[in-house]
Scaffold this active site. Structure first.
Site, PDB file in Angstrom:
ATOM      1  N   ARG A 158      19.070 -16.598  13.178  1.00  0.00           N
ATOM      2  CA  ARG A 158      20.167 -17.230  13.904  1.00  0.00           C
ATOM      3  C   ARG A 158      19.620 -18.527  14.492  1.00  0.00           C
ATOM      4  NH1 ARG A 158      20.225 -11.732  15.431  1.00  0.00           N
ATOM      5  NH2 ARG A 158      22.143 -10.625  14.821  1.00  0.00           N
ATOM      6  N   LYS A 181      19.679 -10.145  18.990  1.00  0.00           N
ATOM      7  CA  LYS A 181      20.755  -9.671  19.850  1.00  0.00           C
ATOM      8  C   LYS A 181      20.421  -8.300  20.418  1.00  0.00           C
ATOM      9  CE  LYS A 181      24.799 -12.076  17.979  1.00  0.00           C
ATOM     10  NZ  LYS A 181      26.141 -11.889  17.372  1.00  0.00           N
ATOM     11  N   HIS A 249      24.867 -21.734  10.759  1.00  0.00           N
ATOM     12  CA  HIS A 249      25.004 -20.287  10.585  1.00  0.00           C
ATOM     13  C   HIS A 249      25.310 -19.932   9.133  1.00  0.00           C
ATOM     14  CE1 HIS A 249      25.169 -16.348  12.404  1.00  0.00           C
ATOM     15  NE2 HIS A 249      26.287 -16.073  11.748  1.00  0.00           N
ATOM     16  N   ARG A 252      22.299 -18.857   7.302  1.00  0.00           N
ATOM     17  CA  ARG A 252      21.944 -17.439   7.492  1.00  0.00           C
ATOM     18  C   ARG A 252      22.766 -16.570   6.540  1.00  0.00           C
ATOM     19  NH1 ARG A 252      20.346 -13.193  11.197  1.00  0.00           N
ATOM     20  NH2 ARG A 252      22.103 -11.870  11.817  1.00  0.00           N
ATOM     21  N   HIS A 275      20.889  -6.672  12.018  1.00  0.00           N
ATOM     22  CA  HIS A 275      22.183  -6.064  12.300  1.00  0.00           C
ATOM     23  C   HIS A 275      21.980  -4.645  12.820  1.00  0.00           C
ATOM     24  CE1 HIS A 275      24.448  -8.853   9.270  1.00  0.00           C
ATOM     25  NE2 HIS A 275      24.289  -9.415  10.451  1.00  0.00           N
ATOM     26  N   TYR A 284      28.724  -8.725   3.144  1.00  0.00           N
ATOM     27  CA  TYR A 284      28.171  -9.617   2.119  1.00  0.00           C
ATOM     28  C   TYR A 284      28.423  -9.107   0.710  1.00  0.00           C
ATOM     29  CZ  TYR A 284      26.005 -12.030   5.977  1.00  0.00           C
ATOM     30  OH  TYR A 284      25.816 -12.726   7.151  1.00  0.00           O
TER      31      TYR A 284
END
Length: 303
Positions: A158, A181, A249, A252, A275, A284
């Site tokens: 990110r 995150k 982004h 990514r 994730h 994806y």
């Protein structure tokens, strides 16, 4: 006005989410906004403050009235679904804590929405973008932007993760530890081309390499900002005719889709991206399927 006991319960719930479920500061802030909006609406809807025990009166009609109010204020279906999810999480928590029966409110369904697919760049578009970014009137700035964007595309970082790197992190080990995150750590590979790009940037950077300073520097020597990288990407995409979706982004996204197209498995890609849920990574596969169908329609004699 929110009843003091309800405000205290909300505060405790947010603390629980942050500590026990490792939510990021951004997520906790979003949850607070969601619940304040909900609790203030219910108080106005009922015409009185709402202490925790009163939440047992919630019915589907109240939840639908809140959803309708939010949509009337212009909130999109996806944002509303996220907001309602936060509300239900709080209601489940307070139901257990206070011994309340909130089954009627919790049975309310979130609005349906079509999840938009990521819009990655093709390998050629990504390379053209990096080439264009590197062609800057100030050589060290071009080298810096090239190094940052190469990390996004080559390691799936990110933008915030790349810009958080410190001078002490360099030189990179074979597997770079990234804190993403929710404080989740993951190990990502760093390609030789990315190492070379960073080494070139540090050689040209007027501030050089210092272990007590940010790795990526802005024009005045402070930490490079996301807006500066976004501006460089915006100029590059305008110059080579790419759409507005070609953002940092998107690189990514490109990392993930290019790995998937090359035969990478979803679990590995999930770990590399950081994730928390495999369902987030599965989006994806939709990109890959959509691209396959586009090729099929263009190539098939009856397409």
């Amino acid at each position: 006005m929110m009843a003091p006991a309800t405000a205290d319960a909300l505060h405790r719930w947010l603390e629980t989410e942050a500590a026990a479920r490792d939510r990021s500061d951004h997520t906790v802030t979003a949850y607070r906004a969601d619940l304040v909006a909900f609790l203030q609406f219910i108080a106005a809807h009922w015409g009185e403050p709402v202490p925790p025990a009163a939440l047992a009166r919630l019915r589907q009609a109240d939840m639908r009235a809140f959803a309708a109010s939010e949509r009337g204020r212009g909130l999109g279906a996806r944002s509303l679904a996220r907001r309602m999810s936060g509300v239900r999480s709080f209601l489940r928590w307070i139901s257990d804590r206070e011994g309340l029966d909130l089954s009627a409110a919790l049975s309310t369904r979130s609005p349906k929405y079509s999840r938009s697919l990521p819009r990655p760049l093709t390998p050629l578009q990504a390379q053209d973008t990096l080439d264009r970014v590197a062609d800057h009137a100030t050589p060290w700035v071009g080298a810096r932007d090239l190094a940052v964007l190469t990390l996004l595309w080559g390691s799936g970082l990110r933008i915030s993760e790349a810009l958080a790197l410190e001078g002490a992190d360099w030189p990179f080990p074979e597997g770079l530890i990234i804190r993403g995150k929710g404080g989740r750590e993951r190990q990502v590979p760093v390609l030789p081309v990315a190492r070379d790009a960073i080494a070139t940037y540090l050689r040209l950077c007027p501030w050089g390499h210092r272990t007590d300073a940010p790795l990526f520097r802005g024009i005045r020597g402070g930490r490079l900002t996301a807006s500066a990288v976004e501006a460089a990407m915006r100029q590059a995409r305008a110059a080579i005719g790419l759409p507005a979706s070609a953002t940092p982004h998107a690189l990514r996204h490109s990392f993930a889709t290019h790995l998937l197209s090359a035969g990478g498995d979803l679990r590995t890609i999930q770990e590399l991206l950081g994730h928390a849920s495999l369902s987030t990574t599965q989006v994806y596969t939709g990109v890959d399927d959509a691209r396959l169908m586009a090729v099929y329609r263009a190539a098939h004699p009856r397409g």
